[in-house]
Design a protein around this motif. Structure first.
Motif, PDB file in Angstrom:
ATOM      1  N   ARG A  70       0.828  -1.221   0.000  1.00  0.00           N
ATOM      2  CA  ARG A  70       0.000   0.000   0.000  1.00  0.00           C
ATOM      3  C   ARG A  70       0.851   1.256   0.000  1.00  0.00           C
ATOM      4  NH1 ARG A  70      -3.716  -0.895   5.027  1.00  0.00           N
ATOM      5  NH2 ARG A  70      -4.415   1.192   4.432  1.00  0.00           N
ATOM      6  N   SER A  71       2.052   1.164   0.503  1.00  0.00           N
ATOM      7  CA  SER A  71       2.903   2.361   0.562  1.00  0.00           C
ATOM      8  C   SER A  71       3.358   2.806  -0.818  1.00  0.00           C
ATOM      9  CB  SER A  71       4.128   2.063   1.438  1.00  0.00           C
ATOM     10  OG  SER A  71       4.879   1.002   0.878  1.00  0.00           O
ATOM     11  N   GLU A  78      -1.359   1.014  13.219  1.00  0.00           N
ATOM     12  CA  GLU A  78      -2.453   1.877  12.785  1.00  0.00           C
ATOM     13  C   GLU A  78      -3.744   1.608  13.539  1.00  0.00           C
ATOM     14  OE1 GLU A  78      -2.851   1.254   8.650  1.00  0.00           O
ATOM     15  OE2 GLU A  78      -1.066   2.429   8.084  1.00  0.00           O
ATOM     16  N   ASN A  79      -3.948   0.399  14.001  1.00  0.00           N
ATOM     17  CA  ASN A  79      -5.201   0.016  14.651  1.00  0.00           C
ATOM     18  C   ASN A  79      -5.055  -0.177  16.153  1.00  0.00           C
ATOM     19  OD1 ASN A  79      -6.515  -0.023  12.123  1.00  0.00           O
ATOM     20  ND2 ASN A  79      -5.766  -2.103  11.742  1.00  0.00           N
ATOM     21  N   ASN A  80      -4.033   0.454  16.723  1.00  0.00           N
ATOM     22  CA  ASN A  80      -3.843   0.414  18.175  1.00  0.00           C
ATOM     23  C   ASN A  80      -3.740  -1.024  18.702  1.00  0.00           C
ATOM     24  OD1 ASN A  80      -4.009   3.240  18.347  1.00  0.00           O
ATOM     25  ND2 ASN A  80      -6.266   3.154  18.426  1.00  0.00           N
ATOM     26  N   GLY A  81      -2.874  -1.805  18.022  1.00  0.00           N
ATOM     27  CA  GLY A  81      -2.616  -3.159  18.499  1.00  0.00           C
ATOM     28  C   GLY A  81      -3.577  -4.206  18.002  1.00  0.00           C
ATOM     29  N   MET A  82      -4.541  -3.841  17.174  1.00  0.00           N
ATOM     30  CA  MET A  82      -5.510  -4.807  16.633  1.00  0.00           C
ATOM     31  C   MET A  82      -5.176  -5.085  15.170  1.00  0.00           C
ATOM     32  SD  MET A  82      -9.072  -3.389  18.233  1.00  0.00           S
ATOM     33  CE  MET A  82      -9.966  -4.707  17.410  1.00  0.00           C
ATOM     34  N   VAL A  83      -5.204  -6.362  14.823  1.00  0.00           N
ATOM     35  CA  VAL A  83      -4.893  -6.731  13.450  1.00  0.00           C
ATOM     36  C   VAL A  83      -6.071  -6.439  12.538  1.00  0.00           C
ATOM     37  CG1 VAL A  83      -4.189  -8.633  11.947  1.00  0.00           C
ATOM     38  CG2 VAL A  83      -3.336  -8.519  14.285  1.00  0.00           C
ATOM     39  N   ASP A  84      -7.264  -6.693  13.019  1.00  0.00           N
ATOM     40  CA  ASP A  84      -8.459  -6.513  12.188  1.00  0.00           C
ATOM     41  C   ASP A  84      -9.234  -5.276  12.622  1.00  0.00           C
ATOM     42  OD1 ASP A  84      -9.015  -7.589  14.586  1.00  0.00           O
ATOM     43  OD2 ASP A  84     -10.512  -9.033  13.888  1.00  0.00           O
ATOM     44  N   GLY A  85      -8.611  -4.124  12.437  1.00  0.00           N
ATOM     45  CA  GLY A  85      -9.274  -2.882  12.794  1.00  0.00           C
ATOM     46  C   GLY A  85     -10.345  -2.515  11.770  1.00  0.00           C
ATOM     47  N   ALA A 118     -10.478  -0.144   9.636  1.00  0.00           N
ATOM     48  CA  ALA A 118      -9.982   0.311   8.333  1.00  0.00           C
ATOM     49  C   ALA A 118      -9.235  -0.778   7.575  1.00  0.00           C
ATOM     50  CB  ALA A 118      -9.059   1.518   8.528  1.00  0.00           C
ATOM     51  N   THR A 119      -9.292  -2.014   8.070  1.00  0.00           N
ATOM     52  CA  THR A 119      -8.528  -3.093   7.459  1.00  0.00           C
ATOM     53  C   THR A 119      -9.238  -3.620   6.215  1.00  0.00           C
ATOM     54  OG1 THR A 119      -7.695  -3.749   9.632  1.00  0.00           O
ATOM     55  CG2 THR A 119      -7.511  -5.369   7.854  1.00  0.00           C
ATOM     56  N   ASP A 120      -8.473  -3.781   5.144  1.00  0.00           N
ATOM     57  CA  ASP A 120      -8.989  -4.414   3.932  1.00  0.00           C
ATOM     58  C   ASP A 120      -9.005  -5.923   4.179  1.00  0.00           C
ATOM     59  OD1 ASP A 120      -9.524  -5.465   1.456  1.00  0.00           O
ATOM     60  OD2 ASP A 120      -8.204  -4.087   0.369  1.00  0.00           O
ATOM     61  N   VAL A 121     -10.190  -6.478   4.331  1.00  0.00           N
ATOM     62  CA  VAL A 121     -10.311  -7.891   4.723  1.00  0.00           C
ATOM     63  C   VAL A 121      -9.710  -8.806   3.672  1.00  0.00           C
ATOM     64  CG1 VAL A 121     -11.943  -9.714   5.340  1.00  0.00           C
ATOM     65  CG2 VAL A 121     -12.378  -7.351   6.043  1.00  0.00           C
ATOM     66  N   GLU A 153      -7.346  -8.172   1.368  1.00  0.00           N
ATOM     67  CA  GLU A 153      -5.885  -8.124   1.361  1.00  0.00           C
ATOM     68  C   GLU A 153      -5.313  -8.732   2.628  1.00  0.00           C
ATOM     69  OE1 GLU A 153      -2.206  -5.001   0.673  1.00  0.00           O
ATOM     70  OE2 GLU A 153      -4.275  -4.359   0.373  1.00  0.00           O
ATOM     71  N   HIS A 154      -6.022  -8.573   3.729  1.00  0.00           N
ATOM     72  CA  HIS A 154      -5.571  -9.179   4.977  1.00  0.00           C
ATOM     73  C   HIS A 154      -5.526 -10.708   4.835  1.00  0.00           C
ATOM     74  CE1 HIS A 154      -5.061  -9.816   9.273  1.00  0.00           C
ATOM     75  NE2 HIS A 154      -6.071 -10.671   9.235  1.00  0.00           N
ATOM     76  N   GLU A 155      -6.547 -11.280   4.209  1.00  0.00           N
ATOM     77  CA  GLU A 155      -6.557 -12.734   4.011  1.00  0.00           C
ATOM     78  C   GLU A 155      -5.433 -13.171   3.082  1.00  0.00           C
ATOM     79  OE1 GLU A 155     -10.372 -13.735   2.567  1.00  0.00           O
ATOM     80  OE2 GLU A 155     -11.377 -13.549   4.513  1.00  0.00           O
ATOM     81  N   LEU A 156      -5.205 -12.401   2.016  1.00  0.00           N
ATOM     82  CA  LEU A 156      -4.138 -12.753   1.088  1.00  0.00           C
ATOM     83  C   LEU A 156      -2.764 -12.677   1.756  1.00  0.00           C
ATOM     84  CD1 LEU A 156      -5.276 -10.991  -2.219  1.00  0.00           C
ATOM     85  CD2 LEU A 156      -5.253 -13.434  -1.727  1.00  0.00           C
ATOM     86  N   MET A 157      -2.526 -11.622   2.520  1.00  0.00           N
ATOM     87  CA  MET A 157      -1.234 -11.489   3.201  1.00  0.00           C
ATOM     88  C   MET A 157      -1.050 -12.585   4.245  1.00  0.00           C
ATOM     89  SD  MET A 157       0.297  -9.030   1.682  1.00  0.00           S
ATOM     90  CE  MET A 157       1.639  -8.615   2.782  1.00  0.00           C
ATOM     91  N   SER A 158      -2.124 -12.946   4.921  1.00  0.00           N
ATOM     92  CA  SER A 158      -2.029 -14.040   5.898  1.00  0.00           C
ATOM     93  C   SER A 158      -1.691 -15.351   5.204  1.00  0.00           C
ATOM     94  CB  SER A 158      -3.350 -14.172   6.665  1.00  0.00           C
ATOM     95  OG  SER A 158      -3.645 -12.993   7.378  1.00  0.00           O
ATOM     96  N   SER A 159      -2.359 -15.589   4.064  1.00  0.00           N
ATOM     97  CA  SER A 159      -2.054 -16.810   3.311  1.00  0.00           C
ATOM     98  C   SER A 159      -0.622 -16.806   2.809  1.00  0.00           C
ATOM     99  CB  SER A 159      -3.021 -16.953   2.136  1.00  0.00           C
ATOM    100  OG  SER A 159      -4.356 -17.032   2.572  1.00  0.00           O
ATOM    101  N   GLY A 160      -0.164 -15.638   2.328  1.00  0.00           N
ATOM    102  CA  GLY A 160       1.221 -15.549   1.878  1.00  0.00           C
ATOM    103  C   GLY A 160       2.209 -15.781   2.993  1.00  0.00           C
ATOM    104  N   TYR A 161       1.916 -15.206   4.160  1.00  0.00           N
ATOM    105  CA  TYR A 161       2.781 -15.397   5.324  1.00  0.00           C
ATOM    106  C   TYR A 161       2.887 -16.891   5.670  1.00  0.00           C
ATOM    107  CZ  TYR A 161       5.054 -13.287   9.413  1.00  0.00           C
ATOM    108  OH  TYR A 161       5.969 -12.872  10.341  1.00  0.00           O
ATOM    109  N   GLN A 162       1.736 -17.547   5.713  1.00  0.00           N
ATOM    110  CA  GLN A 162       1.724 -18.970   6.054  1.00  0.00           C
ATOM    111  C   GLN A 162       2.457 -19.800   4.997  1.00  0.00           C
ATOM    112  OE1 GLN A 162      -2.191 -20.573   6.407  1.00  0.00           O
ATOM    113  NE2 GLN A 162      -1.504 -22.551   7.200  1.00  0.00           N
ATOM    114  N   LEU A 163       2.230 -19.488   3.724  1.00  0.00           N
ATOM    115  CA  LEU A 163       2.894 -20.246   2.657  1.00  0.00           C
ATOM    116  C   LEU A 163       4.409 -20.043   2.688  1.00  0.00           C
ATOM    117  CD1 LEU A 163       0.383 -19.675  -0.264  1.00  0.00           C
ATOM    118  CD2 LEU A 163       0.992 -21.876   0.751  1.00  0.00           C
TER     119      LEU A 163
END
Length: 1370
Positions: free
Chosen positions: A860-861, A952-959, A961-964, A966-976
């Motif tokens: 996103r940056s 950005e979300n004060n310690g919460m992963v699923d704040g 403003a979170t893009d759900v 993209e969050h799922e894709l990044m989580s899947s990428g992290y796990q893979l």
């Protein structure tokens, strides 16, 4: 020879030894031979012996026994007896003063012939040897000690030849009482003069000496082993092995193995060859050959000596196995040869032990291919049939290793086969080929693959030799039904190399192969037609290879005819045609063909390319597919030629590989196909899928499958291009795939029972693959359709196109970022089917596609407010594309690295991995290592993504403003990413010696990303440390060089100090979690500074917190410790505590660290007692099993290491010793109750530990009694009765002996203190007695009571128990 004693002895026996039998006739009266006859001469003549003077042997006319009897009678009946004896002796001395007569006297007497003639004596003999031989036949020795002394004096003064004769004759001359003394003198002589090694050892082998002296002699021989001459070495080895006893066999064999360096006993191969040439030239240079022959013969004799000892002495065979098994460094040639000997003799069932040891040493890398190569090279030509004699064992071992499920030992079997074929004769070569053919026909996957690979290698290395056995290999054609396409491909490659190779040594099987190919091609069964196509293409590869021009013209005609035959046979079947194109593509990729070999196929007919005036060419896939379906519905004759979309991707692959070969990787002439659009239907129809008919839905699904497969093949072709523009186009095609897959998931969800078109033709059949349309439902990926430039050209069609006209701002941006947010909400949460079960219907991605992972991750940056990238010149991966590539990489690694083919489950077919199968596991692992830096970068980017979300979300992963998505894709990428790294480093091949450098390179990549010297490590790379931590138990010997950068103890403690949760937030559990937790805890205790204190910390702090917590809570200081993981912690703590106590150094005389060791044992015993007491709370069977097992081991270690320390410290540290025993007494009491509970519960898993534990408890009692006796305190020890109790302290009534009433009566007469002790609830030891004083020499003031052992006494059919209590009394 002037000693009168020896002369007198010789006079009595010289004419008796070795005399031939008389003819039995009465002799004629001999004429007197001497002018002056003495009593000696007269008596001999009258007794039947005639003395000769002319150099001939003396004659005897009667039997030897008769002669001795007559001499004895004449001497005894003489009137001058006993003086006549001295006169007779004097006559003998006078007779032998003449050298000629002395020589005749030493010769055996010959029978007197009837005509008076006699044979002449032999002049070629040694007089000292004859004299020594006479001493062997003495009927009586007056003074054997004096005789031994004289003989040893002669040894010290005589020449070497005479010394050898005397020494070897000593066992037959001397009496048994002299053997020990002579053995000592011979031992001293052996150390002084190595020239006499052989005769001395021969004599010592025949002497009857004591075992202690034999050990001393053997030690002296072993010390001089390095200085022994090579020709004497076999005798030395034989003596050493035949002089061992059962108690010292292992030690002797280990010492012999270290000092027996056979490598130095054999000439190098160059010298062996030169010696062979010299020997073959004739006798002119024969003086230089004995050295080589003697060395070879010596090695042969050494191995024969070992073989004899192994065969006839069980202790020797067991000692050799144990000695080789205990080797921790690289093995030697002698180890491999002895394993062959043990296997060949099978003495005392040593064959199985040899197989086991060989597997272990090969698996650990201590026996490598270089050692095997050196053994075959140096010893296959040594002596008569040295290695050749072990060929049956070598073949059997190779068969066993090749069938092994362990992938580490299978390659070694291949080396054994290869070297056997190279080094041995034609008979052995035939056996090797026959064995490999048997492996191929077995049908076992890993066996077949390895055997075919070996046969192909032998054809390459030894084509002329293998041509002799081509008929054997051809027999595999009868078993092709059991082979996979890849194996069939290897088989025809092998046969075509034999029959159609450049030299064509196996041309006699050409006709047979042609017949098989034509028969298979003409078959209407798809399976057999596939075999024919594969075989024909392999033959084309062998015949069309580069060769001399004059020999190629005829082959070119055959190649052209064969290609036409295959083309005509496959035209009627799109599947067969597609397979034909794929096989040709594989052939072009792997083989260098002659440029004259061509494949004329019109591209425009295959592709159905439409010439568009405005936008160039486009692939008209939609009409092509519609026409194909119409043709199927009309059921046209199969003989009619038709173009099928199935052939689209295979033919493009063939075209692309031809261009690469012809232009050396440049694809400029076909690069238009990369951006060439496909004419499809309008994808907006996906919103109305439910309203379509079944045929329309299936048509749409087929269209999507063909489109995705086309794009996958396009990516295969252009992924290696270096230009930025080409990379951008490839990235766009990758984005097209991820987008189309989301559409396909939705389409499949509403199309149950749909079977996709076949996509992979050169692998296994997709028949039998179960498709799950109602399987796990996932949220549809939020990637939406791309608005292509040609979308409004038709209402019913859209073009997914990428070319120079496409807006450059859209290139490299994930599709998910181009969709307006409001439209995304409209299509949110559309259920779809997982494509996992449909993967075999997608074209295989080449391994080179994974190089796209080296592109950066689009985050996103890098986007501005309009969702346009700010970095135009760099090709970046979107999160969806990253997940797509990582998922494909993980599947490839699981197929290639995680399991050997022999261990792979039969249902795990190789559909979609045919190209990957052509790569070895090493190649795949090497490619992964090259991608490691990129994988680490992606891992860091994923980590930074989530760190940014947290901030950005004060310690919460699923704040909010979170893009759900993209969050799922990044989580899947992290796990893979973690799965890919774990699978890569878990490859079993890293443990092989040849791959150590690759592992070092991989770990070097990880170590290079550490901040060496910094105060902290990066949070991102903390994950990589974790992977290294998990790998530490497997490859600890490979990662020592990065240990300096990693604090394993603190790293493991960090993991243990936080709770492990799943993606759903639940606590981790299950066998896999317990296994990993076991590894992490073991690593923590292995690398912590003080293991015992660490165990005390976990036991005293963590478990105490667990006991006070509620049922589902964990320990606060150790969150991984809960009631579900208690068993894992408990087992590791007990095991590491016992291991740590074994590392406490034993006590030494005048040990300055005695107090420190005593403190360590005090702490260890206290922690051990704390752990045992936990059984009162956690009394499950598994916990008890751990207690009984490690309790016995701890007790044995205490007896072995701690009791000697207590003996030494009893007087100086009496308080410490008292406290230690007092604490340990409580532990033994608890162990005794566990034994009683185990017997009462009748649980076999528990009672199996009881006998050994009871024995150790009993030994402990007597060991303490011995300590008290040593310090004059034996009066303080007494034995009483002990009741059996369970874990709760309740008496086990079923085990009360009949004498219990007597015990109660005795209890009434005890002192109050004793009654109080015997009434204790649980104790095996009631505690220390109070107020009992000893004198100063006793060394203690308090007394221990021991009541911890039960002795079973069995008699007849009835068994009863005598319970005893050991304690102290004043």
């Amino acid at each position: 020879m002037q000693d009168p004693v020896l002369l007198q002895m010789y006079s009595l026996v010289s004419i008796e030894a070795k005399k031939s039998r008389s003819t039995g006739r009465q002799p004629k009266e001999p004429a007197p031979e001497e002018t002056h006859e003495s009593v000696f001469g007269v008596f001999l003549r009258e007794a039947g012996v005639t003395l000769k003077q002319d150099g001939t042997s003396n004659e005897i006319a009667v039997d030897q026994v008769v002669f001795q009897k007559r001499i004895k009678q004449k001497l005894q009946k003489s009137p001058r007896y006993p003086g006549i004896v001295q006169e007779f002796t004097s006559g003998l001395e006078s007779h032998i003063e003449d050298p000629e007569r002395f020589r005749n006297s030493l010769l055996p007497c010959v029978p007197q012939l009837s005509d008076g003639d006699s044979s002449t004596g032999d002049v070629g003999f040694s007089i000292p040897r004859i004299i020594i031989n006479q001493l062997k036949w003495l009927d009586r020795v007056v003074d054997s000690k004096e005789l031994a002394t004289k003989l040893m004096e002669l040894v010290s003064a005589a020449p070497v030849e005479v010394q050898c004769d005397i020494i070897t004759s000593l066992p037959e001359i001397l009496e048994d009482s002299q053997h020990n003394d002579i053995a000592r003198e011979l031992n001293s002589l052996l150390q002084e003069n190595t020239q006499l090694t052989v005769p001395i050892l021969d004599a010592l082998s025949s002497l009857n000496i004591s075992s202690s002296l034999l050990t001393e002699v053997r030690g002296a021989v072993m010390a001089t082993l390095a200085a022994v001459q090579l020709e004497d070495l076999p005798v030395v080895v034989k003596f050493i092995l035949h002089s061992v006893s059962a108690s010292d066999a292992y030690e002797v064999v280990c010492s012999l193995r270290k000092k027996l360096e056979l490598e130095h006993c054999v000439l190098p191969p160059v010298l062996q060859a030169s010696q062979s040439c010299i020997k073959s030239k004739g006798s002119a240079v024969s003086t230089s050959t004995p050295a080589a022959g003697s060395s070879q013969d010596s090695v042969t004799l050494i191995l024969d000596g070992i073989k004899s000892a192994v065969r006839f002495q069980k202790t020797i065979s067991e000692a050799w196995i144990k000695a080789i098994e205990s080797v921790c460094s690289i093995c030697q040639v002698i180890d491999l040869l002895v394993l062959f000997i043990l296997h060949s003799t099978n003495a005392n069932q040593s064959r199985r032990g040899a197989e086991r040891v060989l597997k272990v040493k090969v698996r650990t890398g201590l026996i490598q291919e270089t050692l095997l190569q050196r053994t075959f090279r140096d010893y296959s030509q040594v002596g008569p049939n040295v290695m050749r004699g072990y060929f049956p064992s070598i073949l059997a071992l190779a068969q066993t290793l090749l069938r092994s499920p362990d992938p580490c030992v299978v390659p070694f079997a291949g080396h054994m086969y290869r070297h056997s074929f190279t080094a041995f004769d034609s008979y052995c070569q035939q056996e090797v080929v026959g064995s490999l053919v048997t492996h191929v026909c077995s049908g076992v996957g890993g066996e077949v693959d390895m055997a075919l690979e070996l046969l192909c290698g032998l054809v390459t290395e030894k084509p002329s030799e293998m041509a002799l056995y081509a008929v054997f290999v051809k027999g595999i054609l009868d078993y092709m039904d059991n082979l996979t396409p890849q194996q069939i491909r290897r088989l025809f490659h092998l046969l075509s190399r034999l029959a159609f190779g450049q030299q064509q040594q196996g041309s006699h099987i050409q006709d047979d192969i042609h017949i098989v190919i034509r028969k298979q091609l003409s078959s209407t069964v798809p399976k057999y037609k596939r075999i024919g196509i594969i075989g024909a293409v392999m033959i084309v590869g062998s015949m069309g290879a580069l060769r001399h021009a004059n020999a190629f013209q005829y082959c070119l005609l055959q190649v052209t005819a064969l290609l036409e035959l295959v083309k005509s046979s496959s035209e009627s079947s799109p599947e067969a045609a597609a397979l034909y194109y794929d096989e040709l593509a594989n052939l072009i990729q792997s083989t260098t063909l002659d440029p004259q070999v061509s494949f004329p196929f019109p591209a425009n007919v295959m592709y159905n390319l439409e010439d568009q005036s405005k936008e160039g060419i486009a692939i008209n896939l939609l009409p092509l597919l519609a026409e194909d379906i119409q043709n199927k519905e009309k059921q046209q004759s199969q003989t009619q030629k038709r173009v099928s979309p199935l052939c689209l991707s295979p033919f493009f692959r063939l075209l692309r590989l031809c261009e690469e070969k012809q232009h050396h990787g440049d694809l400029e002439e076909i690069d238009g196909l990369l951006g060439c659009p496909l004419i499809l239907t309008d994808m907006d129809i996906m919103e109305k899928m439910e309203s379509l008919s079944k045929a329309e839905r299936e048509f749409l699904c087929s269209l999507l499958f063909h489109t995705i497969n086309w794009f996958r093949e396009v990516i295969n072709a252009f992924c290696t291009q270096k230009e930025v523009e080409m990379k951008m186009k490839v990235m766009t095609r990758l984005q097209n795939i991820t987008y189309l897959q989301t559409l396909l998931e939705k389409a499949l969800a509403v199309t149950p029972g749909y079977v996709p078109p076949v996509a992979n033709f050169d692998g296994e059949s997709t028949d039998g693959i179960i498709l799950s349309s109602n399987g796990p439902m996932n949220k549809a990926k939020k990637g939406k359709k791309r608005k292509a430039s040609g979308k409004n050209s038709s209402e019913s069609s859209s073009q997914l196109e990428e070319g120079t006209e496409v807006d450059k701002s859209l290139q490299g941006i994930p599709l998910a970022l181009k969709e307006p947010p409001e439209k995304e909400k409209e299509k949110e949460i559309r259920p779809g089917v997982s494509l996992v079960s449909y993967r075999p219907f997608f074209r295989e991605l080449d391994t080179e596609v994974l190089s796209m992972l080296q592109c950066g991750l689009l985050s996103r940056s890098l986007l501005d407010s309009e969702l346009h990238t700010k970095v135009r010149e760099e090709v970046l991966l979107g999160s969806a594309e990253l997940v797509f590539l990582l998922a494909d990489m993980q599947r490839k690694l699981e197929f290639s690295l995680t399991a050997a083919p022999a261990k792979r489950a039969p249902f795990l077919k190789s559909v979609g991995f045919s190209h990957l199968q052509q790569r070895s596991s090493k190649d795949v692992a090497s490619y992964c290592v090259q991608l490691l830096p990129a994988l680490c970068s992606h891992l860091e980017n994923c980590h930074n993504h989530f760190q940014t979300l947290l901030s950005e979300n004060n310690g919460m992963v699923d704040g909010p403003a979170t893009d759900v998505h993209e969050h799922e894709l990044m989580s899947s990428g992290y796990q893979l990413l973690l799965q890919v790294l774990n699978t890569t480093f878990s490859w079993s091949g890293f443990s092989q010696p040849g791959q150590r450098s690759l592992l070092k390179k991989a770990l070097g990549v990880l170590a290079g990303r550490l901040k060496e010297g910094g105060a902290e490590l990066s949070n991102t790379f903390f994950i990589l440390q974790s992977i290294t931590l998990i790998l530490k138990p497997k490859f600890s010997h490979n990662v020592n060089y990065i240990v300096r950068l990693l604090d394993y103890a603190s790293l493991a403690k960090h993991f243990l100090s936080q709770e492990w949760v799943t993606a759903s937030g639940e606590r981790e559990r299950g066998s896999k979690f317990n296994e990993v937790l076991h590894s992490v805890l073991s690593i923590y205790l292995e690398h912590v500074d003080d293991v015992i204190k660490a165990v005390e910390e976990i036991t005293g702090e963590g478990i105490r917190e667990l006991l006070s917590a509620s049922k589902n809570e964990s320990s606060s200081s150790w969150p991984t410790l809960n009631r579900q993981t208690f068993l894992v912690f408990y087992k590791v703590l007990m095991a590491e505590l016992e291991k740590a106590t074994r590392k406490i150094p034993p006590v030494k005389i005048c040990d300055s660290s005695e107090s420190e060791k005593l403190l360590k044992w005090n702490l260890a015993v206290r922690v051990f007692h704390m752990l045992l007491n936990l059984v009162k709370v956690f009394d499950s069977r598994l916990v008890l099993n751990v207690c009984l097992k490690y309790g016995r081991l701890f007790l044995e270690t205490f007896l072995k290491l701690a009791m000697p320390l207590l003996d030494n410290s009893f007087k100086r540290h009496k308080e410490d010793v008292q406290n230690l025993l007092k604490t340990f007494q409580l532990s033994t009491r608890q162990l005794h109750h566990m034994c009683g509970h185990s017997k009462n519960s009748q649980d076999m898993s528990l009672t199996n530990h009881v006998p050994a534990l009871k024995k150790s408890l009993e030994l402990f009692v007597y060991r303490v009694k011995a300590m008290l006796t040593l310090h004059n305190c034996q009066e303080a020890f007494w034995i009483g009765n002990l009741k059996n109790r369970n874990l709760k302290g309740e008496e086990i009534l079923s085990q009360r002996s009949k004498e219990s009433e007597d015990d109660d009566e005795e209890e009434a007469h005890r002192s109050p203190l004793q009654q109080e002790e015997s009434g204790d609830e649980v104790p095996a030891f009631p505690g220390f007695l109070e107020g009992i004083m000893f004198t100063s020499d006793t060394g203690i003031s308090d007394l221990l009571q021991f009541r911890n052992f039960i002795i079973y006494i069995r008699g007849g059919n009835k068994s009863h128990m005598c319970r005893s209590q050991a304690t102290f009394k004043s």
